[in-house]
Design a protein around this motif. Structure first.
Motif, PDB file in Angstrom:
ATOM      1  N   ASN A 111       0.798  -1.217   0.000  1.00 38.15           N
ATOM      2  CA  ASN A 111       0.000   0.000   0.000  1.00 38.15           C
ATOM      3  C   ASN A 111       0.835   1.272   0.000  1.00 38.15           C
ATOM      4  O   ASN A 111       1.973   1.273   0.454  1.00 38.15           O
ATOM      5  N   ILE A 112       0.209   2.327  -0.484  1.00 35.99           N
ATOM      6  CA  ILE A 112       0.670   3.677  -0.209  1.00 35.99           C
ATOM      7  C   ILE A 112      -0.133   4.098   1.008  1.00 35.99           C
ATOM      8  O   ILE A 112      -1.358   3.993   1.022  1.00 35.99           O
ATOM      9  N   VAL A 113       0.545   4.517   2.061  1.00 36.00           N
ATOM     10  CA  VAL A 113      -0.104   4.810   3.333  1.00 36.00           C
ATOM     11  C   VAL A 113      -0.018   6.307   3.611  1.00 36.00           C
ATOM     12  O   VAL A 113       1.049   6.905   3.482  1.00 36.00           O
ATOM     13  N   LEU A 114      -1.130   6.908   3.971  1.00 36.51           N
ATOM     14  CA  LEU A 114      -1.178   8.286   4.430  1.00 36.51           C
ATOM     15  C   LEU A 114      -1.441   8.234   5.923  1.00 36.51           C
ATOM     16  O   LEU A 114      -2.500   7.768   6.350  1.00 36.51           O
ATOM     17  N   ARG A 115      -0.487   8.651   6.722  1.00 34.57           N
ATOM     18  CA  ARG A 115      -0.675   8.709   8.170  1.00 34.57           C
ATOM     19  C   ARG A 115      -0.922  10.165   8.522  1.00 34.57           C
ATOM     20  O   ARG A 115      -0.077  11.024   8.274  1.00 34.57           O
ATOM     21  N   VAL A 116      -2.098  10.436   9.073  1.00 36.58           N
ATOM     22  CA  VAL A 116      -2.485  11.788   9.442  1.00 36.58           C
ATOM     23  C   VAL A 116      -2.334  11.907  10.955  1.00 36.58           C
ATOM     24  O   VAL A 116      -2.792  11.038  11.704  1.00 36.58           O
ATOM     25  N   SER A 117      -1.673  12.974  11.403  1.00 38.25           N
ATOM     26  CA  SER A 117      -1.509  13.195  12.836  1.00 38.25           C
ATOM     27  C   SER A 117      -1.777  14.655  13.148  1.00 38.25           C
ATOM     28  O   SER A 117      -1.691  15.518  12.278  1.00 38.25           O
ATOM     29  N   GLY A 118      -2.124  14.918  14.393  1.00 38.52           N
ATOM     30  CA  GLY A 118      -2.434  16.285  14.804  1.00 38.52           C
ATOM     31  C   GLY A 118      -3.913  16.429  15.083  1.00 38.52           C
ATOM     32  O   GLY A 118      -4.509  15.606  15.782  1.00 38.52           O
ATOM     33  N   ALA A 119      -4.530  17.469  14.511  1.00 38.62           N
ATOM     34  CA  ALA A 119      -5.947  17.733  14.748  1.00 38.62           C
ATOM     35  C   ALA A 119      -6.833  16.593  14.252  1.00 38.62           C
ATOM     36  O   ALA A 119      -7.872  16.304  14.832  1.00 38.62           O
ATOM     37  N   ILE A 120      -6.435  15.971  13.185  1.00 36.99           N
ATOM     38  CA  ILE A 120      -7.109  14.785  12.660  1.00 36.99           C
ATOM     39  C   ILE A 120      -6.076  13.672  12.682  1.00 36.99           C
ATOM     40  O   ILE A 120      -4.926  13.887  12.308  1.00 36.99           O
ATOM     41  N   THR A 121      -6.458  12.484  13.142  1.00 34.06           N
ATOM     42  CA  THR A 121      -5.517  11.380  13.206  1.00 34.06           C
ATOM     43  C   THR A 121      -6.083  10.177  12.471  1.00 34.06           C
ATOM     44  O   THR A 121      -7.300  10.026  12.338  1.00 34.06           O
ATOM     45  N   GLY A 122      -5.197   9.325  11.989  1.00 33.59           N
ATOM     46  CA  GLY A 122      -5.633   8.087  11.374  1.00 33.59           C
ATOM     47  C   GLY A 122      -4.786   7.679  10.196  1.00 33.59           C
ATOM     48  O   GLY A 122      -3.718   8.239   9.952  1.00 33.59           O
ATOM     49  N   ILE A 123      -5.302   6.707   9.478  1.00 35.77           N
ATOM     50  CA  ILE A 123      -4.580   6.113   8.346  1.00 35.77           C
ATOM     51  C   ILE A 123      -5.534   5.927   7.180  1.00 35.77           C
ATOM     52  O   ILE A 123      -6.688   5.538   7.352  1.00 35.77           O
ATOM     53  N   ILE A 124      -5.012   6.213   5.997  1.00 31.13           N
ATOM     54  CA  ILE A 124      -5.699   5.917   4.742  1.00 31.13           C
ATOM     55  C   ILE A 124      -4.729   5.074   3.928  1.00 31.13           C
ATOM     56  O   ILE A 124      -3.553   5.437   3.810  1.00 31.13           O
ATOM     57  N   LYS A 125      -5.206   3.967   3.388  1.00 29.92           N
ATOM     58  CA  LYS A 125      -4.350   3.102   2.571  1.00 29.92           C
ATOM     59  C   LYS A 125      -4.904   3.012   1.160  1.00 29.92           C
ATOM     60  O   LYS A 125      -6.104   2.852   0.960  1.00 29.92           O
ATOM     61  N   CYS A 126      -3.995   3.114   0.196  1.00 30.88           N
ATOM     62  CA  CYS A 126      -4.312   2.935  -1.222  1.00 30.88           C
ATOM     63  C   CYS A 126      -3.441   1.797  -1.726  1.00 30.88           C
ATOM     64  O   CYS A 126      -2.299   1.645  -1.292  1.00 30.88           O
ATOM     65  N   LEU A 127      -3.964   1.030  -2.644  1.00 31.97           N
ATOM     66  CA  LEU A 127      -3.157  -0.039  -3.215  1.00 31.97           C
ATOM     67  C   LEU A 127      -1.927   0.547  -3.888  1.00 31.97           C
ATOM     68  O   LEU A 127      -2.014   1.564  -4.571  1.00 31.97           O
TER      69      LEU A 127
END
Length: 157
Positions: A111-127
């Motif tokens: 995957n290509i992973v987007l890790r969001v941190s700070g005011a919004i947190t979480g992970i989005i994964k794309c193939l």
């Protein structure tokens, strides 16, 4: 003091080319490590009838040296960028607080992973690679999961 922030695995390397942002920033395309996420829209399609996507509208304070004259006259001090993440496979996001966020982009095994941190947190994964069928029946494998759909220069008070 400017630093060279374009690295081998910078977020922009996974972006469908956008000549306007390249013209603005040249080789100093900023990391997304100090942005305001103004808006996020998540569209998931578990049955794969549509392409699952996440759209961010972010405010980026890293101003380019090569700003259009119209932006200079308007005292632009921030860029608003609409960024579409396509072919989303997994989303796990929550709002944590007010303030700015950072979006780190990297790859894992699949995957290509987007890790969001700070005011919004979480992970989005794309193939990491996905196939697109073209009109002539051929298949195109692509690792570009971002599309910049809009860039505006704005003035914030």
């Amino acid at each position: 003091m400017k630093k060279d922030i374009r690295r081998e695995y910078n977020w922009y390397n996974y972006c469908h080319k956008n000549i306007f942002i390249e013209n603005l920033y040249g080789h100093d395309i900023p990391a997304l490590d100090d942005v305001d996420i103004e808006y996020m829209d998540i569209k998931l399609s578990p049955n794969k009838e549509m392409v699952s996507s996440v759209q961010f509208v972010i405010r980026l304070r890293a101003l380019p040296d090569n700003m259009p004259a119209k932006w200079r006259i308007s005292n632009v001090n921030c860029l608003k960028i609409k960024l579409d993440v396509i072919e989303v496979d997994c989303v796990n996001i929550k709002s944590a607080a007010t303030g700015r966020s950072a979006i780190d982009v990297y790859t894992d095994e699949n995957n290509i992973v987007l890790r969001v941190s700070g005011a919004i947190t979480g992970i989005i994964k794309c193939l990491l690679e996905y196939k697109q069928t073209l009109e002539d029946g051929t298949q195109l494998v692509d690792d570009k999961c971002f599309a910049i759909t809009e860039i505006k220069g704005i003035h914030e008070d």
